[in-house]
Write a protein that holds these residues in place. Structure first.
Motif, PDB file in Angstrom:
ATOM      1  N   MET A   1      -5.866  -1.330 -17.375  1.00  0.00           N
ATOM      2  CA  MET A   1      -7.019  -1.245 -16.485  1.00  0.00           C
ATOM      3  C   MET A   1      -6.693  -1.791 -15.101  1.00  0.00           C
ATOM      4  N   ALA A   2      -5.878  -2.841 -15.033  1.00  0.00           N
ATOM      5  CA  ALA A   2      -5.467  -3.365 -13.725  1.00  0.00           C
ATOM      6  C   ALA A   2      -4.677  -2.321 -12.955  1.00  0.00           C
ATOM      7  N   ASN A   3      -3.886  -1.531 -13.666  1.00  0.00           N
ATOM      8  CA  ASN A   3      -3.089  -0.485 -13.033  1.00  0.00           C
ATOM      9  C   ASN A   3      -3.936   0.707 -12.613  1.00  0.00           C
ATOM     10  N   ASN A   4      -5.113   0.844 -13.224  1.00  0.00           N
ATOM     11  CA  ASN A   4      -5.999   1.967 -12.902  1.00  0.00           C
ATOM     12  C   ASN A   4      -6.853   1.732 -11.662  1.00  0.00           C
ATOM     13  N   ILE A   5      -7.067   0.495 -11.294  1.00  0.00           N
ATOM     14  CA  ILE A   5      -8.174   0.165 -10.394  1.00  0.00           C
ATOM     15  C   ILE A   5      -7.950   0.656  -8.959  1.00  0.00           C
ATOM     16  N   HIS A   6      -8.998   1.226  -8.427  1.00  0.00           N
ATOM     17  CA  HIS A   6      -9.070   1.613  -7.020  1.00  0.00           C
ATOM     18  C   HIS A   6     -10.222   0.825  -6.396  1.00  0.00           C
TER      19      HIS A   6
ATOM     20  N   ASN B   1       0.807  -1.214   0.000  1.00  0.00           N
ATOM     21  CA  ASN B   1       0.000   0.000   0.000  1.00  0.00           C
ATOM     22  C   ASN B   1       0.844   1.271   0.000  1.00  0.00           C
ATOM     23  N   GLU B   2       2.139   1.143   0.350  1.00  0.00           N
ATOM     24  CA  GLU B   2       3.010   2.319   0.391  1.00  0.00           C
ATOM     25  C   GLU B   2       3.724   2.564  -0.938  1.00  0.00           C
ATOM     26  N   GLU B   3       3.611   1.622  -1.860  1.00  0.00           N
ATOM     27  CA  GLU B   3       4.371   1.760  -3.103  1.00  0.00           C
ATOM     28  C   GLU B   3       3.958   3.001  -3.887  1.00  0.00           C
ATOM     29  N   ASN B   4       2.651   3.222  -4.025  1.00  0.00           N
ATOM     30  CA  ASN B   4       2.201   4.379  -4.796  1.00  0.00           C
ATOM     31  C   ASN B   4       2.652   5.685  -4.160  1.00  0.00           C
ATOM     32  N   SER B   5       2.583   5.744  -2.826  1.00  0.00           N
ATOM     33  CA  SER B   5       3.017   6.950  -2.134  1.00  0.00           C
ATOM     34  C   SER B   5       4.500   7.209  -2.397  1.00  0.00           C
ATOM     35  N   PHE B   6       5.305   6.147  -2.372  1.00  0.00           N
ATOM     36  CA  PHE B   6       6.735   6.287  -2.653  1.00  0.00           C
ATOM     37  C   PHE B   6       6.958   6.765  -4.079  1.00  0.00           C
ATOM     38  N   ARG B   7       6.254   6.160  -5.024  1.00  0.00           N
ATOM     39  CA  ARG B   7       6.404   6.551  -6.424  1.00  0.00           C
ATOM     40  C   ARG B   7       5.989   8.008  -6.630  1.00  0.00           C
ATOM     41  N   GLN B   8       4.904   8.400  -6.010  1.00  0.00           N
ATOM     42  CA  GLN B   8       4.382   9.751  -6.206  1.00  0.00           C
ATOM     43  C   GLN B   8       5.285  10.805  -5.582  1.00  0.00           C
ATOM     44  N   LEU B   9       5.620  10.632  -4.313  1.00  0.00           N
ATOM     45  CA  LEU B   9       6.322  11.681  -3.578  1.00  0.00           C
ATOM     46  C   LEU B   9       7.835  11.633  -3.765  1.00  0.00           C
ATOM     47  N   ARG B  10       8.392  10.438  -3.866  1.00  0.00           N
ATOM     48  CA  ARG B  10       9.845  10.313  -3.961  1.00  0.00           C
ATOM     49  C   ARG B  10      10.346  10.229  -5.398  1.00  0.00           C
ATOM     50  N   LEU B  11       9.568   9.568  -6.274  1.00  0.00           N
ATOM     51  CA  LEU B  11       9.997   9.400  -7.663  1.00  0.00           C
ATOM     52  C   LEU B  11       9.270  10.329  -8.610  1.00  0.00           C
ATOM     53  N   CYS B  12       8.325  11.103  -8.079  1.00  0.00           N
ATOM     54  CA  CYS B  12       7.592  12.092  -8.870  1.00  0.00           C
ATOM     55  C   CYS B  12       6.873  11.437 -10.056  1.00  0.00           C
ATOM     56  N   GLN B  13       6.262  10.295  -9.818  1.00  0.00           N
ATOM     57  CA  GLN B  13       5.467   9.615 -10.840  1.00  0.00           C
ATOM     58  C   GLN B  13       3.990   9.818 -10.537  1.00  0.00           C
ATOM     59  N   TRP B  14       3.245  10.225 -11.559  1.00  0.00           N
ATOM     60  CA  TRP B  14       1.795  10.344 -11.383  1.00  0.00           C
ATOM     61  C   TRP B  14       1.190   8.957 -11.294  1.00  0.00           C
ATOM     62  N   VAL B  15       0.431   8.716 -10.249  1.00  0.00           N
ATOM     63  CA  VAL B  15      -0.158   7.412 -10.008  1.00  0.00           C
ATOM     64  C   VAL B  15      -1.660   7.512 -10.164  1.00  0.00           C
ATOM     65  N   LYS B  16      -2.301   6.384 -10.348  1.00  0.00           N
ATOM     66  CA  LYS B  16      -3.731   6.378 -10.643  1.00  0.00           C
ATOM     67  C   LYS B  16      -4.593   6.607  -9.410  1.00  0.00           C
ATOM     68  N   GLN B  17      -4.091   6.277  -8.268  1.00  0.00           N
ATOM     69  CA  GLN B  17      -4.826   6.520  -7.034  1.00  0.00           C
ATOM     70  C   GLN B  17      -3.820   6.528  -5.900  1.00  0.00           C
ATOM     71  N   SER B  18      -4.221   7.059  -4.750  1.00  0.00           N
ATOM     72  CA  SER B  18      -3.270   7.232  -3.662  1.00  0.00           C
ATOM     73  C   SER B  18      -2.796   5.907  -3.091  1.00  0.00           C
ATOM     74  N   VAL B  19      -3.604   4.861  -3.181  1.00  0.00           N
ATOM     75  CA  VAL B  19      -3.197   3.535  -2.719  1.00  0.00           C
ATOM     76  C   VAL B  19      -3.396   2.542  -3.857  1.00  0.00           C
ATOM     77  N   ARG B  20      -2.311   1.959  -4.329  1.00  0.00           N
ATOM     78  CA  ARG B  20      -2.391   1.005  -5.436  1.00  0.00           C
ATOM     79  C   ARG B  20      -2.999  -0.307  -4.934  1.00  0.00           C
ATOM     80  N   TRP B  21      -4.087  -0.745  -5.562  1.00  0.00           N
ATOM     81  CA  TRP B  21      -4.721  -1.995  -5.140  1.00  0.00           C
ATOM     82  C   TRP B  21      -3.987  -3.191  -5.735  1.00  0.00           C
ATOM     83  N   MET B  22      -3.741  -3.127  -7.022  1.00  0.00           N
ATOM     84  CA  MET B  22      -3.103  -4.267  -7.675  1.00  0.00           C
ATOM     85  C   MET B  22      -1.588  -4.089  -7.698  1.00  0.00           C
TER      86      MET B  22
END
Length: 537
Positions: free
Chosen positions: A477-482, A285-306
């Motif tokens: 679509m799997a990467n999009n899902i919340h 659940n922390e991966e998206n937060s790391f990608r967004q804040l530390r790697l500056c990658q736009w993510v599909k939602q704040s918590v990656r489900w898949m």
């Protein structure tokens, strides 16, 4: 004074025909900022010596000049990982614009999603003034209103709340937005559109990390910056500066971290990112937060489900011809007639316990809408259509009769036992499919019906018991899902929060449910045993 030996690469890359690089103006801006002092931590009281990336931005913004003598760049967009010193740089720019830009009656504003965020720039700027005797004598700090005044020219810098921007009479010389990825759309429009017409060289400075809302004004700015940087669009007044990891980069590699963190090792130690990365590796659940804040990658939602590395590990080949005659179950998600319609077949494993659920997805989109959707959504619909991963129907809406014929043809090849469907807008197609001899089963979209197969899909992916053949549309679509979770821990896909399309995953979940409930393949422990009355020892 700094002696320039060459034009910065950033300036060379985005300098418009007719513009030139004025080293004296660039050097002056750098020198002014470097007379200021740092305001926090171990750096407190030390001169604000610009880091290479900061210096290049300042030199480019203040040194690239049009033929009329004014600055070329009206907008500077800076996207960078957290803790790299972007707020302190913005505070220094505020003071430069306030007292040393030659603009009488300058109005400078900092804005953010909330007042607390907007005051971060003010706090750094005020602390810099206090530490500089020359500025402290000339500027007046009004702490109660978060305002800094330069009486000699009638200029001021002001923090704006979410309510204050609606007041009339604003005439900004400069507007700074902190964390643009969460900017209020209406506030952004009022502060940037037509608000600086009376100024000769206004400046909009946007500083931000990446975000997770692809419907936001921040994402639109991000996309514009990418398009200009990569040559897809041209706007000589817009300077794009993006420090971010690529999507294909290994997010656990220190070389990747450096892409989004040019200040790493100076404003913060690499160990900080290493610890954050290790935590993200252990907690998905922390991966998206790391990608967004530390790697500056736009993510599909704040918590990656898949967890996408697990999904990609299920890239087992699926051979349609080898599945001919096999028992399977379908899931149908019609969506809007102008969006993507999804039909997914799930084939239960024949060999237990090593067998896998094989997935065969089909997608349709209206042919006339593809170019518009590519430009608007920045999604590779056109490429997928050419590669036959996405089917098209003539016109600007999806013709369901075409979809029905395709399903009928699939029924002639595969033993489709049931087709689960979302009741929404499916009445006529259901009747037509039943007329073709298919068994069609309504499928509720609430927690009761969706939670068991949603959890089961995750379990099968984690255990490597799904084979999806690497289908790119389904992967997207799997990467999009919340997923929405209720108080009892039930889960279901949330189309509203997912932002992008997830129809294929929804269709997969429905088909998987029918495959499990009808006795096809192994069944996991938990809710399905309870539902089928099985005794678990």
């Amino acid at each position: 004074m700094i002696i320039m030996t060459k034009i910065p690469q950033l300036a060379q890359r985005f300098m418009a025909p007719g513009s030139h690089y004025d080293s004296a103006k660039a050097d002056f801006a750098v020198s002014f900022i470097e007379t200021l002092k740092h305001t926090k931590g171990e750096w407190y009281g030390q001169p604000f010596i610009l880091l290479p990336w900061q210096r290049e931005i300042i030199q480019t913004v203040f040194g690239v000049i049009k033929p009329n003598g004014f600055r070329q760049f009206k907008t500077c967009y800076v996207e960078i990982g957290k803790k790299n010193g972007k707020t302190a740089l913005a505070a220094a720019v505020v003071l430069l614009l306030l007292v040393a830009d030659g603009e009488p009656g300058a109005e400078i504003y900092s804005c953010a999603a909330d007042r607390a965020q907007a005051t971060y720039i003010y706090r750094d700027a005020a602390a810099m003034v206090v530490q500089c005797p020359a500025l402290a004598k000339r500027l007046k700090i009004l702490e109660s209103t978060k305002r800094i005044i330069f009486p000699a020219t009638g200029s001021f810098y002001q923090v704006l709340s979410s309510e204050a921007y609606t007041k009339h009479g604003l005439n900004p010389h400069a507007v700074l937005f902190d964390e643009t990825h969460v900017a209020d759309r209406e506030m952004f429009r009022v502060m940037t559109h037509g608000s600086s017409d009376a100024r000769c060289q206004p400046l909009h400075l946007f500083i931000t990390t990446a975000g997770n809302d692809t419907q936001s004004i921040g994402y639109e700015l991000h996309q514009k910056a990418l398009d200009i940087r990569d040559g897809r669009k041209a706007d000589p007044t817009f300077l794009p500066v993006i420090y971010a990891a690529d999507e294909s980069d290994d997010w656990t590699d220190p070389k990747t971290w450096a892409k989004a963190n040019p200040s790493m090792g100076v404003t913060f130690p690499e160990e900080n990112i290493r610890l954050a990365c290790e935590s993200a590796r252990q907690t998905s659940n922390e991966e998206n937060s790391f990608r967004q804040l530390r790697l500056c990658q736009w993510v599909k939602q704040s918590v990656r489900w898949m967890p996408m590395e697990k999904w990609d590990a299920c890239d087992w080949p699926v051979y349609p011809d080898a599945l001919v005659g096999r028992v399977c179950y379908g899931g149908l998600d019609l969506s809007w007639t102008t969006d993507i319609t999804a039909f997914v077949l799930v084939f239960p494993p024949e060999d237990e316990p090593e067998g896998k659920y094989e997935i065969l997805p089909f997608f349709w989109i209206a042919e006339d809408n593809i170019d518009l959707r590519v430009r608007r959504d920045h999604v590779k619909y056109d490429i997928w259509a050419r590669q036959k991963f996405l089917r098209t129907t003539e016109g600007n809406v999806i013709h369901y009769a075409f979809v029905e014929r395709c399903i009928e043809e699939l029924g002639e090849k595969y033993n489709i036992r049931e087709i689960a469907f979302d009741r929404w807008q499916a009445v006529q197609m259901v009747q037509n499919l039943e007329g073709m001899g298919f068994t069609v089963v309504p499928f509720g979209q609430g927690f009761k019906d969706m939670s068991p197969p949603t959890k089961e899909l995750m379990r099968l992916v984690l255990e490597g018991k799904i084979a999806h053949g690497g289908h790119p549309v389904l992967r997207w679509m799997a990467n999009n899902i919340h997923v929405k979770t209720d108080a009892a821990g039930n889960e279901k896909p949330d189309k509203e929060k997912s932002g992008e399309k997830i129809d294929g995953i929804v269709a997969t979940i429905m088909a998987l449910d029918r495959a499990i409930r009808q006795g096809g393949g192994p069944v996991s422990k938990g809710v399905y045993e309870e539902d089928r009355g099985l005794l678990v020892l």
